[in-house]
Motif scaffolding. Structure first.
Motif, PDB file in Angstrom:
ATOM      1  N   UNK A  64       1.397  -0.641   0.261  1.00 50.35           N
ATOM      2  CA  UNK A  64      -0.074   0.072   0.177  1.00 50.35           C
ATOM      3  C   UNK A  64       1.120   1.857   0.235  1.00 50.35           C
ATOM      4  N   UNK A  65       0.844   2.359  -0.781  1.00 48.86           N
ATOM      5  CA  UNK A  65       1.112   3.406  -1.156  1.00 48.86           C
ATOM      6  C   UNK A  65       2.900   3.325  -1.964  1.00 48.86           C
ATOM      7  N   UNK A  66       2.848   2.414  -2.210  1.00 41.97           N
ATOM      8  CA  UNK A  66       3.971   2.296  -3.431  1.00 41.97           C
ATOM      9  C   UNK A  66       3.496   3.304  -4.353  1.00 41.97           C
ATOM     10  N   UNK A  67       4.995   3.676  -4.651  1.00 40.16           N
ATOM     11  CA  UNK A  67       4.417   4.295  -6.223  1.00 40.16           C
ATOM     12  C   UNK A  67       5.068   4.107  -7.381  1.00 40.16           C
ATOM     13  N   UNK A  68       4.635   4.424  -8.307  1.00 45.44           N
ATOM     14  CA  UNK A  68       4.369   3.992 -10.283  1.00 45.44           C
ATOM     15  C   UNK A  68       5.237   5.565 -10.254  1.00 45.44           C
ATOM     16  N   UNK A  69       5.760   5.034 -11.674  1.00 44.59           N
ATOM     17  CA  UNK A  69       6.566   6.241 -12.717  1.00 44.59           C
ATOM     18  C   UNK A  69       4.852   6.829 -13.516  1.00 44.59           C
ATOM     19  N   UNK A  70       4.577   5.949 -13.115  1.00 43.29           N
ATOM     20  CA  UNK A  70       2.887   6.221 -14.156  1.00 43.29           C
ATOM     21  C   UNK A  70       1.934   5.634 -13.825  1.00 43.29           C
ATOM     22  N   UNK A  71       0.774   6.471 -13.692  1.00 40.16           N
ATOM     23  CA  UNK A  71      -0.732   5.954 -13.521  1.00 40.16           C
ATOM     24  C   UNK A  71      -1.451   5.960 -14.242  1.00 40.16           C
ATOM     25  N   UNK A  72      -2.161   5.189 -14.316  1.00 41.86           N
ATOM     26  CA  UNK A  72      -3.815   5.902 -15.594  1.00 41.86           C
ATOM     27  C   UNK A  72      -4.689   5.052 -15.122  1.00 41.86           C
ATOM     28  N   UNK A  73      -5.900   5.828 -15.012  1.00 39.46           N
ATOM     29  CA  UNK A  73      -7.047   5.325 -14.281  1.00 39.46           C
ATOM     30  C   UNK A  73      -7.901   5.181 -15.276  1.00 39.46           C
ATOM     31  N   UNK A  74      -9.174   4.340 -15.591  1.00 34.71           N
ATOM     32  CA  UNK A  74      -9.879   3.790 -15.791  1.00 34.71           C
ATOM     33  C   UNK A  74     -11.386   3.285 -15.196  1.00 34.71           C
ATOM     34  N   UNK A  75     -12.724   3.580 -15.986  1.00 32.83           N
ATOM     35  CA  UNK A  75     -14.268   3.283 -15.363  1.00 32.83           C
ATOM     36  C   UNK A  75     -14.360   1.947 -16.359  1.00 32.83           C
ATOM     37  N   UNK A  76     -14.750   0.822 -15.760  1.00 28.99           N
ATOM     38  CA  UNK A  76     -14.877  -0.309 -16.354  1.00 28.99           C
ATOM     39  C   UNK A  76     -16.081   0.471 -17.162  1.00 28.99           C
ATOM     40  N   UNK A  77     -16.948   0.227 -16.627  1.00 31.41           N
ATOM     41  CA  UNK A  77     -18.247   1.359 -16.746  1.00 31.41           C
ATOM     42  C   UNK A  77     -18.507   1.850 -18.217  1.00 31.41           C
ATOM     43  N   UNK A  78     -17.694   2.706 -18.271  1.00 29.12           N
ATOM     44  CA  UNK A  78     -17.596   3.565 -19.393  1.00 29.12           C
ATOM     45  C   UNK A  78     -17.328   2.427 -20.129  1.00 29.12           C
ATOM     46  N   UNK A  79     -16.947   1.301 -20.392  1.00 29.10           N
ATOM     47  CA  UNK A  79     -16.277   0.535 -21.280  1.00 29.10           C
ATOM     48  C   UNK A  79     -17.556  -0.539 -22.696  1.00 29.10           C
ATOM     49  N   UNK A  80     -17.645  -0.366 -23.641  1.00 27.24           N
ATOM     50  CA  UNK A  80     -18.157  -1.714 -24.530  1.00 27.24           C
ATOM     51  C   UNK A  80     -17.714  -2.433 -25.521  1.00 27.24           C
ATOM     52  N   UNK A  81     -18.076  -2.838 -25.692  1.00 31.13           N
ATOM     53  CA  UNK A  81     -17.163  -4.289 -26.878  1.00 31.13           C
ATOM     54  C   UNK A  81     -16.574  -3.059 -27.835  1.00 31.13           C
ATOM     55  N   UNK A  82     -15.708  -3.782 -28.012  1.00 29.80           N
ATOM     56  CA  UNK A  82     -14.812  -2.742 -28.900  1.00 29.80           C
ATOM     57  C   UNK A  82     -14.493  -3.573 -30.152  1.00 29.80           C
ATOM     58  N   UNK A  83     -14.462  -2.754 -31.522  1.00 34.00           N
ATOM     59  CA  UNK A  83     -13.511  -3.348 -32.754  1.00 34.00           C
ATOM     60  C   UNK A  83     -12.423  -2.390 -33.311  1.00 34.00           C
TER      61      UNK A  83
END
Lengths: 469, 203
Positions: free
Chosen positions: A271-290
């Protein structure tokens, strides 16, 4: 207070053999997977230098890229492919390496058989002369693809000199909706960060949406990490991981299992470990993709359209125009109006039992569109057998799909399974590069459910509206 | 490995981004079991028509790029498959280096193992070089000792490179040999981490 470490850092640190001044750190490799295409020159290199394989028991080989998916026993008509396969057999024999050959009941795509045999385990370092080695990161292993010179390096030393990559956390909160799979999650991520969005980084996937994935789903997600340019993708081990690994052929047993599991439980990022980059996404916004273009970042929701070039930078616009020209598509075209000729369900991304179950559920009681040729290629002989025990092969065959033998097949078309020029394919594989599935062939990447639905409809269709029989 | 110190040569512009290794060397040519002879298949689908007839529009087949030894290309060069055949093909064709604003990790690693240099410059510098390379007879000097790319007309740019990779390239070192210098540390690591019993294999 001890430093807070990420999963990647814990695995990395545990495998450091030496850190010579002014040189790359030397990392120990626990498991080296081999296949016929990227290994022959490495074995030649060993012979030329008079070197031996340091740890033959830490190498495991199979044949997958070149093998035809016709019934086993049919002679290989491609003589150069046959020579490459026999070269691997001879090399494994000479150097004492375990090989699951063409006729072995364990043969399959190297990234399918590693996990299913229990070779792939949390906390390991795993390499293979194949970029989709990132798949094994689903278990909390550090797994990455290497070239043939590095294959030779690992054979000779069981180590690799590696520059330490940076870290990137991709946190996906919420839950994926019904009909939205791990493949769509992967495509959604690449669509957002781009095909070089994670270059030089090891990704750790976190968040509720990732925790809720099965091991098959996590493998699909980690598999596609390389398509975002990542060195590797990882998911911290949890109960889902342990339940998958337990009792598999090469997994630790009894007292050894208890001891090893205790170690695995210490691997998740602090907990609290640091990453060089962080990206956040919301699964509910995703749909089937092509995908609509010629790299996996060129992606649209199934309900969307091929984009318009308005506002693009010059270099992007040129790439966009070349992609549409190759794909034979116009800006603004509705994805659901794109008709297809071929369907490929298979590859190290989506050929595991859960993928086949998902596709079979869609296919059940339907017929493949009369203008479509559709094939299902199980990832391994073990997957094929399991699917047949469940009767999935009957569902596919009754619906008009071809049910074939295991291998990489039309993912890269090194065997006879290829697209003809101009043919358009809904494919569960990982790359829609120009010519990837056959010269002039047009590849659209989708999930197994979306591929099965496209086979039946003859065009892309939103799986969320599917009439399951 | 052939050392790379200072190289001067003609420049060919490949003005495309995300050039993947499937384009550099298509899969039908990966079945050879040698490291040689891949140059004839470089960028095959772009250079040759379906019947194997040469497409003279492609940049590398225009006469004034015939002797080019340096390729300038758009970002994310070498993405996709880990096939080292991509580097073998470029080198066998006669290239010594690729200049781009970014490279895929595995491609860059593979290059270094073959004495083949990947040079990273800014997008702006790449645009300048693309324009210059459109002129006939344009040459660049890539100086790995100074980590610098320059021409005879005032272009001069520094590039970053990992110090160890640079050292190996400058001296043409076999890095397997370097790792084997750590035999005692490897043996010590193996003593602490024995082979799991399940993996034991006696053919």
């Amino acid at each position: 207070m001890p430093a807070k470490l990420t999963l990647f850092e814990k695995v990395w640190n545990a495998h450091l053999v030496a850190q010579p001044a002014g040189r790359s750190p030397i990392l120990y490799i626990d498991l080296h997977l081999l296949h016929e295409v990227t290994s022959p020159q490495a074995f030649d290199g060993l012979r030329a230098a008079g070197r031996k394989v340091r740890q033959p028991a830490r190498a495991v080989a199979t044949v997958d890229h070149n093998v035809p998916t016709d019934p086993r026993g049919t002679p290989i008509t491609d003589l150069i492919a046959a020579k490459q396969i026999s070269a691997l057999e001879a090399n494994c024999k000479e150097f004492g390496i375990r090989l699951f050959d063409t006729n072995s009941p364990e043969q399959g795509i190297v990234h399918v058989i590693g996990p299913e045999l229990g070779l792939t385990q949390p906390g390991m370092t795993i390499v293979c002369g194949d970029s989709h080695t990132s798949t094994h990161g689903a278990f909390g292993a550090l797994a990455f693809g290497i070239g043939t010179s590095e294959v030779e390096h690992v054979l000779a030393t069981q180590c690799l000199a590696q520059q330490k990559p940076q870290t990137m956390k991709i946190d996906i909160r919420g839950r994926l909706a019904e009909g939205v799979s791990a493949k769509d999650l992967a495509l959604g991520i690449i669509g957002q960060i781009g095909t070089d969005g994670a270059t030089g980084h090891v990704i750790e996937y976190t968040g509720d949406a990732v925790r809720a994935l099965s091991m098959e789903g996590r493998m699909t997600l980690c598999n596609m990490s390389i398509e975002a340019g990542a060195r590797a993708g990882m998911v911290a081990p949890d109960e889902t991981t342990l339940a998958y690994v337990r009792n598999r052929r090469f997994a630790p047993r009894d007292a050894e299992w208890e001891k090893t599991v205790a170690h695995w439980r210490s691997l998740p990022s602090d907990t609290g470990a640091e990453f060089d980059k962080v990206v956040e996404m919301d699964a509910a916004q995703l749909s089937p993709f092509v995908t609509w273009g010629t790299n996996p970042g060129m992606v649209a929701p199934v309900t969307g359209r091929v984009p318009e070039p308005n506002g693009m930078k010059d270099s992007d616009r040129r790439a966009f125009e070349l992609a549409l020209q190759y794909m034979g598509l116009e800006p603004g075209k509705l994805i659901e109006e794109i008709g297809i000729d071929r369907v490929f369900i298979g590859s190290c991304t989506n050929s595991r039992i859960e993928d086949l179950r998902a596709a079979a559920r869609v296919a059940k009681g339907h017929r493949v569109n009369s203008k479509v040729r559709a094939m299902v290629v199980p990832g391994s002989q073990t997957v094929k057998k399991a699917a047949e025990q469940e009767g999935l092969h009957r569902i596919f065959r009754e619906a008009g799909f071809e049910w074939r033998e295991s291998g990489c097949s039309m993912c890269l078309g090194m065997n006879p399974d290829i697209l003809q020029p101009g043919e358009r394919c809904a494919s569960t594989s990982n790359r829609n590069f120009e010519g990837r599935q056959g010269r002039g062939g047009r590849t659209h990447l989708v999930s197994p459910m979306m591929a099965a639905a496209a086979a039946i409809a003859g065009h892309f269709t939103d799986i969320r509206n599917w009439k399951f029989q | 490995m052939k050392p790379f110190t200072v190289h001067r040569g003609g420049v060919a512009p490949l003005d495309r981004v995300n050039v993947d290794t499937d384009q550099i060397i298509p899969k039908q040519f990966l079945k050879r079991i040698e490291k040689t002879g891949f140059g004839q298949f470089l960028f095959y689908d772009w250079r040759f028509g379906p019947e194997g007839k040469k497409n003279s529009d492609f940049v590398l087949d225009q006469p004034h790029y015939g002797g080019a030894t340096i390729l300038v290309a758009g970002k994310n060069f070498g993405c996709g498959s880990s096939r080292e055949h991509a580097v073998w093909a470029l080198a066998d064709f006669g290239f010594r280096a690729v200049i781009s604003s970014s490279f895929a990790d595995i491609f860059a690693n593979n290059s270094a193992k073959n004495g083949f240099l990947t040079v990273r410059l800014s997008d702006n510098e790449i645009s300048q070089l693309m324009r210059h390379a459109a002129e006939s007879g344009y040459e660049l000097t890539i100086d790995l000792e100074q980590c610098e790319v320059r021409d005879d007309h005032g272009f001069r740019a520094k590039f970053p490179i990992d110090e160890f990779v640079r050292h190996c390239l400058l001296n043409g070192l076999d890095d397997i040999g370097l790792t084997l210098q750590h035999e005692s540390e490897i043996a010590d690591y193996e003593a602490r981490h024995p082979l799991p019993a399940a993996l034991d294999f006696n053919p």
